[in-house]
Design a protein around this motif. Structure first.
Motif, mmCIF file in Angstrom:
data_model
loop_
_atom_site.group_PDB
_atom_site.id
_atom_site.type_symbol
_atom_site.label_atom_id
_atom_site.label_comp_id
_atom_site.label_asym_id
_atom_site.label_seq_id
_atom_site.Cartn_x
_atom_site.Cartn_y
_atom_site.Cartn_z
ATOM 1 N N ALA A 80 3.207 -11.609 -5.298
ATOM 2 C CA ALA A 80 3.949 -10.275 -4.704
ATOM 3 C C ALA A 80 3.658 -10.225 -3.270
ATOM 4 C CB ALA A 80 3.548 -9.301 -5.329
ATOM 5 N N ASN A 81 4.768 -10.663 -2.616
ATOM 6 C CA ASN A 81 4.705 -10.664 -1.086
ATOM 7 C C ASN A 81 5.735 -9.716 -0.695
ATOM 8 O OD1 ASN A 81 4.442 -11.482 1.716
ATOM 9 N ND2 ASN A 81 5.708 -13.245 1.401
ATOM 10 N N MET A 82 5.385 -8.369 -0.712
ATOM 11 C CA MET A 82 6.129 -7.222 -0.236
ATOM 12 C C MET A 82 5.423 -6.478 0.633
ATOM 13 S SD MET A 82 9.066 -7.734 -1.661
ATOM 14 C CE MET A 82 9.829 -6.156 -1.532
ATOM 15 N N PRO A 83 4.960 -6.882 1.910
ATOM 16 C CA PRO A 83 3.862 -6.109 2.969
ATOM 17 C C PRO A 83 4.847 -4.772 3.259
ATOM 18 C CG PRO A 83 4.734 -8.340 3.738
ATOM 19 C CD PRO A 83 5.417 -8.246 2.481
ATOM 20 N N ASN A 84 3.906 -3.988 3.385
ATOM 21 C CA ASN A 84 3.858 -2.540 3.632
ATOM 22 C C ASN A 84 4.686 -1.791 2.491
ATOM 23 O OD1 ASN A 84 2.615 -2.748 6.091
ATOM 24 N ND2 ASN A 84 4.197 -3.694 6.871
ATOM 25 N N LYS A 85 4.684 -2.412 1.248
ATOM 26 C CA LYS A 85 5.526 -1.749 0.071
ATOM 27 C C LYS A 85 4.582 -1.452 -0.865
ATOM 28 C CE LYS A 85 9.714 -2.817 1.777
ATOM 29 N NZ LYS A 85 10.799 -1.990 1.686
ATOM 30 N N ASN A 86 5.160 -0.348 -1.620
ATOM 31 C CA ASN A 86 4.410 -0.086 -3.022
ATOM 32 C C ASN A 86 5.169 -0.459 -4.228
ATOM 33 O OD1 ASN A 86 2.346 1.460 -1.736
ATOM 34 N ND2 ASN A 86 3.723 3.217 -1.516
ATOM 35 N N ILE A 87 4.661 -1.361 -4.930
ATOM 36 C CA ILE A 87 5.359 -1.984 -5.943
ATOM 37 C C ILE A 87 4.840 -1.661 -7.348
ATOM 38 C CG2 ILE A 87 6.436 -3.822 -4.580
ATOM 39 C CD1 ILE A 87 4.651 -5.656 -6.083
#
Length: 128
Positions: A80-87
């Motif tokens: 998971a490469n979603m910087p600054n994201k809540n997933i």
């Protein structure tokens, strides 16, 4: 390896409602049921990503069984490469799969849902 890096889809709004309803229904039917705790983690800033497959993509390197189906257990690597994201990750498969989850700095995994016809397991995501 599955890499999560794209923008979210409009479907996430429907999925959020589905998870909240499923958790509420399960909790209502089973007094004292404590395992369905994802509903409180899904807030307005959470993005939901689904990974679905028939079977794993690589060998585990060891003979293990997740159920008594007789199906081969394989592994899937998820990054998971979603910087600054809540997933929230939703991972589904038919055959038994070990989901090996990793994430980049700044990506916050708020929850995970794993489902399959046969046994499933998750590595890399803490229970709490």
């Amino acid at each position: 390896m599955y890499c999560i890096y794209s923008k979210t889809y409009i479907m996430r709004q429907c999925i959020v409602l589905l998870f909240v309803c499923m958790c509420s229904t399960v909790a209502a039917q089973s007094p004292g049921y404590q395992d369905c705790s994802i509903a409180d983690r899904i807030t307005g800033d959470v993005e939901i990503y689904h990974i679905g497959t028939y079977k794993g993509t690589s060998e585990l390197g060891a003979a293990i069984e997740l159920d008594n189906s007789g199906h081969d257990v394989k592994k899937i690597d998820v990054l998971a490469n979603m910087p600054n994201k809540n997933i929230v990750l939703v991972m589904t498969a038919y055959d038994p799969v070990v989901w090996n989850v990793a994430w980049t700095t700044g990506t916050e995994i708020k929850g995970a849902v794993v489902s399959g016809y046969h046994g499933q397991a998750v590595l890399g995501i803490p229970k709490s």
